[in-house]
Design an enzyme around this catalytic site. Structure first.
Site, PDB file in Angstrom:
ATOM      1  N   THR A  32      -9.275  20.746  34.798  1.00  0.00           N
ATOM      2  CA  THR A  32      -9.473  22.046  34.149  1.00  0.00           C
ATOM      3  C   THR A  32      -8.326  22.355  33.196  1.00  0.00           C
ATOM      4  O   THR A  32      -8.530  22.769  32.047  1.00  0.00           O
ATOM      5  CB  THR A  32      -9.584  23.161  35.198  1.00  0.00           C
ATOM      6  OG1 THR A  32     -10.655  22.870  36.102  1.00  0.00           O
ATOM      7  CG2 THR A  32      -9.853  24.506  34.539  1.00  0.00           C
ATOM      8  N   ASP A  66     -15.214  21.098  31.485  1.00  0.00           N
ATOM      9  CA  ASP A  66     -15.815  22.242  32.158  1.00  0.00           C
ATOM     10  C   ASP A  66     -16.908  21.797  33.122  1.00  0.00           C
ATOM     11  O   ASP A  66     -17.171  22.475  34.124  1.00  0.00           O
ATOM     12  CB  ASP A  66     -16.385  23.204  31.110  1.00  0.00           C
ATOM     13  CG  ASP A  66     -16.893  24.486  31.733  1.00  0.00           C
ATOM     14  OD1 ASP A  66     -16.172  25.045  32.587  1.00  0.00           O
ATOM     15  OD2 ASP A  66     -17.992  24.932  31.388  1.00  0.00           O
ATOM     16  N   GLY A  70     -16.058  20.868  37.934  1.00  0.00           N
ATOM     17  CA  GLY A  70     -16.981  21.387  38.945  1.00  0.00           C
ATOM     18  C   GLY A  70     -17.687  20.269  39.694  1.00  0.00           C
ATOM     19  O   GLY A  70     -17.888  20.342  40.914  1.00  0.00           O
ATOM     20  N   SER A  80     -13.966  26.090  45.668  1.00  0.00           N
ATOM     21  CA  SER A  80     -13.243  27.256  46.183  1.00  0.00           C
ATOM     22  C   SER A  80     -13.322  28.417  45.212  1.00  0.00           C
ATOM     23  O   SER A  80     -13.644  28.251  44.032  1.00  0.00           O
ATOM     24  CB  SER A  80     -11.772  26.897  46.417  1.00  0.00           C
ATOM     25  OG  SER A  80     -11.128  26.601  45.178  1.00  0.00           O
ATOM     26  N   ASP A  91     -11.840  29.071  30.574  1.00  0.00           N
ATOM     27  CA  ASP A  91     -12.939  29.026  29.603  1.00  0.00           C
ATOM     28  C   ASP A  91     -12.724  30.075  28.524  1.00  0.00           C
ATOM     29  O   ASP A  91     -12.949  29.823  27.332  1.00  0.00           O
ATOM     30  CB  ASP A  91     -14.283  29.288  30.295  1.00  0.00           C
ATOM     31  CG  ASP A  91     -14.822  28.069  31.015  1.00  0.00           C
ATOM     32  OD1 ASP A  91     -14.276  26.970  30.826  1.00  0.00           O
ATOM     33  OD2 ASP A  91     -15.800  28.228  31.781  1.00  0.00           O
TER      34      ASP A  91
END
Length: 220
Positions: A32, A66, A70, A80, A91
């Site tokens: 991320t 992105d 995930g 989490s 984002d």
């Protein structure tokens, strides 16, 4: 709309890559952070100089983080609240960098105050569109609406147009007009989407308030 159809496709495509990163000991949070840093670098280093083609290439290489982070979290079973919060927050940072970089170009060498203002509007409206959904959900409403231009649409429209507009530097005539068209389209679409979400939240709030009002329960 793109979130609904494209996300599932790219998730399947990127699953092997996500598994590879997990085997190498890379954490979803690291992906991320690296992805956001890459998008910011592409947008804020290349776009203000008018190098839209190369900026878009760099951004595209990192924007899929992105989906990868995930995917990694689900495979590792470590999804989490913190990960979701970090992902959503960054984002917004990445989106701001994209439209901020374009605004800097038009405020400087691009020399177009109107398009600079439109880019800033795209930046601000995108943040507000995201906020309306988050705020509505925080007060217990589903915000059940698919807006006309959500985050995926904003990015795809803008980056495709920016990348193609960058071909002007390689001698393709007239193609640079695509970026202004895309900015106006995103601005109008974001405004419509904001209206859709506000109307939806107002309706859902009225229904929820009516259902919880004294005497609203049916009596037997």
């Amino acid at each position: 709309m793109l979130n609904k159809y494209a996300r599932a496709f790219f998730t399947r495509v990127l699953t092997p890559f996500a598994a590879f990163l997990l085997r190498r000991g890379v954490s979803p949070d690291a992906v991320t952070l690296i992805g956001t840093a890459g998008v910011m670098a592409g947008a804020l280093v290349f776009f203000p100089r008018g190098e839209f083609f190369w900026g878009t290439i760099v951004i595209t290489l990192f924007v899929f983080s992105d989906l990868v982070d995930g995917n990694m979290a689900r495979q590792a079973g470590v999804s989490s609240r913190w990960g979701a919060f970090l992902d959503s927050t960054l984002d917004r940072v990445a989106d701001s960098a994209v439209f901020g970089g374009i605004a800097l170009w038009y405020a400087g060498t691009g020399n177009d105050n109107v398009l600079c203002a439109v880019a800033i509007f795209c930046l601000a409206s995108g943040q507000v569109v995201s906020y309306t959904k988050a705020r509505g959900e925080s007060i217990g409403l589903p915000v059940a609406v698919n807006g006309l231009v959500e985050r995926a649409e904003r990015l795809v429209i803008t980056l495709v147009a920016a990348g193609l507009a960058g071909l002007h530097d390689f001698g393709v005539p007239g193609i640079d007009v695509l970026l202004p068209i895309a900015l106006w389209a995103v601005a109008v679409g974001s405004l419509v989407t904001l209206g859709q979400r506000v109307v939806t939240v107002r309706k859902e709030a009225a229904e929820a308030d009516g259902a919880s009002a004294p005497g609203s329960e049916a009596t037997s």
